[in-house]
Write a protein that holds these residues in place. Structure first.
Motif, PDB file in Angstrom:
ATOM      1  N   SER A  12       0.853  -1.182   0.000  1.00 10.89           N
ATOM      2  CA  SER A  12       0.000   0.000   0.000  1.00 10.89           C
ATOM      3  C   SER A  12       0.891   1.234   0.000  1.00 10.89           C
ATOM      4  O   SER A  12       2.114   1.135   0.047  1.00 10.89           O
ATOM      5  CB  SER A  12      -0.930   0.006   1.213  1.00 10.89           C
ATOM      6  N   GLY A  13       0.254   2.411  -0.043  1.00  7.66           N
ATOM      7  CA  GLY A  13       1.017   3.648  -0.156  1.00  7.66           C
ATOM      8  C   GLY A  13       0.952   4.189  -1.567  1.00  7.66           C
ATOM      9  O   GLY A  13       0.023   3.889  -2.322  1.00  7.66           O
ATOM     10  N   TYR A  14       1.959   4.974  -1.963  1.00  4.86           N
ATOM     11  CA  TYR A  14       1.890   5.595  -3.289  1.00  4.86           C
ATOM     12  C   TYR A  14       3.264   6.032  -3.780  1.00  4.86           C
ATOM     13  O   TYR A  14       4.183   6.284  -3.010  1.00  4.86           O
ATOM     14  CB  TYR A  14       0.944   6.801  -3.258  1.00  4.86           C
ATOM     15  N   VAL A  15       3.362   6.112  -5.099  1.00  2.10           N
ATOM     16  CA  VAL A  15       4.462   6.783  -5.807  1.00  2.10           C
ATOM     17  C   VAL A  15       3.813   7.867  -6.651  1.00  2.10           C
ATOM     18  O   VAL A  15       2.926   7.571  -7.465  1.00  2.10           O
ATOM     19  CB  VAL A  15       5.238   5.816  -6.721  1.00  2.10           C
ATOM     20  N   ARG A  16       4.216   9.113  -6.484  1.00  3.51           N
ATOM     21  CA  ARG A  16       3.624  10.176  -7.285  1.00  3.51           C
ATOM     22  C   ARG A  16       4.569  11.360  -7.407  1.00  3.51           C
ATOM     23  O   ARG A  16       5.560  11.464  -6.686  1.00  3.51           O
ATOM     24  CB  ARG A  16       2.280  10.605  -6.703  1.00  3.51           C
ATOM     25  N   SER A  17       4.238  12.236  -8.341  1.00  8.62           N
ATOM     26  CA  SER A  17       5.057  13.421  -8.642  1.00  8.62           C
ATOM     27  C   SER A  17       6.470  13.007  -9.039  1.00  8.62           C
ATOM     28  O   SER A  17       7.455  13.287  -8.344  1.00  8.62           O
ATOM     29  CB  SER A  17       5.083  14.388  -7.458  1.00  8.62           C
ATOM     30  N   VAL A  18       6.543  12.307 -10.179  1.00  5.47           N
ATOM     31  CA  VAL A  18       7.816  11.814 -10.703  1.00  5.47           C
ATOM     32  C   VAL A  18       8.005  12.381 -12.106  1.00  5.47           C
ATOM     33  O   VAL A  18       7.072  12.393 -12.914  1.00  5.47           O
ATOM     34  CB  VAL A  18       7.818  10.270 -10.751  1.00  5.47           C
TER      35      VAL A  18
END
Length: 342
Positions: A207-213
């Motif tokens: 879970s969680g996130y990867v963003r603004s890449v």
């Protein structure tokens, strides 16, 4: 605050024999901890003498037990540290790790290990923020640069990568864990003969996130997987079970990416059916295959492309939103949901 300068002008060589290693420190060699405002420089060499460690790896010989090995150089729990002009080579496992740190500046560092050296990431960042890496040449047997959980505001510029596994975010989410990475920028890089180019990799069940890449101004030369998002990553001797939970991946921009792909899938967006990728943006992409046709693969990946994009990425706009949960996030740019200036 006491100003500390570490000058490395010669060569520091690790013991060759793993059996001679201090059992109280099985995973570290040279460690700088709890520093503020330090400088580590001098043009010297840190040599991990890793060949016997590599030979004992389960990735080289599956009959060997899987054990960790030391990291050649570590910066831990520190701030405002600058590292300049060092060479780190033949690490026992990872070459250079930055962990639990803030405001670290890396420039002119060279990493050098053969392509068959296992788990020898060049620069590995975890639980850190405000990290700058520039003007570095990295050749190794694993990721040139890897960024993992609880890391943010990482800027990379003028990176020469190869051999190796490319520039990677992840892996994240292993063993149902939370993974959060945000604010990543790679500007100007050359990747030569690498297994992957620009990669985001997560395990199912996390879970969680990867963003603004943002990845931009990157040249690929004979790269096996130039652009890849893989939410089905499984580096395990047993088959990984299908799970519905996943680390959310969104707001990823690829701009001015060109070069050659070794495989037909020059761009691959393999995203979770239940937690699809969203806001994937392609701008000015030119990836070709020297022998054959390059293509784009999508599974539950949604976004858009503009400018010249080859191979075509219509699947970003046309992926089956009825099959992918969260498909209502279909990221048509007319809705103004994507910030292309990340």
């Amino acid at each position: 605050m006491i100003f500390v300068m570490v000058q490395i002008a010669g060569t520091i060589v690790a013991p060759e024999e793993p059996r001679n290693w201090d059992p109280k420190n099985p995973r570290i060699w040279i460690v700088f901890s709890n520093l503020e405002g330090a400088r580590i420089q001098g043009g010297g060499v840190i040599d991990g003498s890793g060949s016997k460690w590599w030979a004992a790896s389960c990735k080289i010989n599956k009959t060997n037990p899987c054990r960790g090995a030391p990291t050649a150089m570590t910066i831990d729990s520190s701030s405002k540290v600058r590292v300049k002009g060092l060479t780190i080579q033949s690490a026992q496992q990872m070459h250079f790790t930055i962990s639990r740190s803030v405001a670290i500046r890396i420039s002119g560092v060279r990493v050098d290990s053969p392509p068959d050296s296992p788990n020898t990431d060049g620069i590995h960042i975890s639980e850190s923020t405000d990290i700058s890496i520039q003007n570095c040449r990295i050749g190794t047997g694993d990721d040139c640069i890897s960024i993992v959980n609880a890391s943010s505001n990482i800027k990379m510029k003028n990176i020469d990568c190869g051999p190796g596994h490319g520039i990677s975010i992840g892996s994240l989410g292993k063993d149902n864990s939370v993974g959060i990475v945000t604010g990543i920028v790679l500007d100007t890089a050359t990747l030569t003969g690498t297994t992957n180019g620009l990669r985001i990799k997560t395990w199912q069940g996390g879970s969680g996130y990867v963003r603004s890449v943002r990845f931009e101004n990157v040249k690929m030369d004979d790269v096996e997987n130039p652009i890849i998002i893989d939410q089905f990553y499984c580096d395990s001797p047993t088959v990984c079970k299908n799970k519905t939970e996943a680390v959310k991946i969104s707001q990823v921009i690829y701009r001015n990416i060109s070069g050659t792909s070794r495989t037909s899938k020059a761009m691959k967006f393999a995203c979770s059916d239940t937690v699809p990728c969203s806001n994937i943006v392609l701008n000015n992409i030119n990836l070709e295959r020297e022998n054959g046709t390059a293509e784009t693969y999508c599974n539950c990946a949604m976004g858009f492309d503009y400018g010249f994009v080859r191979p075509a990425a219509d699947c970003l706009r046309n992926d089956d939103s009825s099959r992918c949960s969260g498909g209502s996030e279909n990221n048509n740019r007319k809705h103004g949901q994507v910030n292309t200036e990340l």
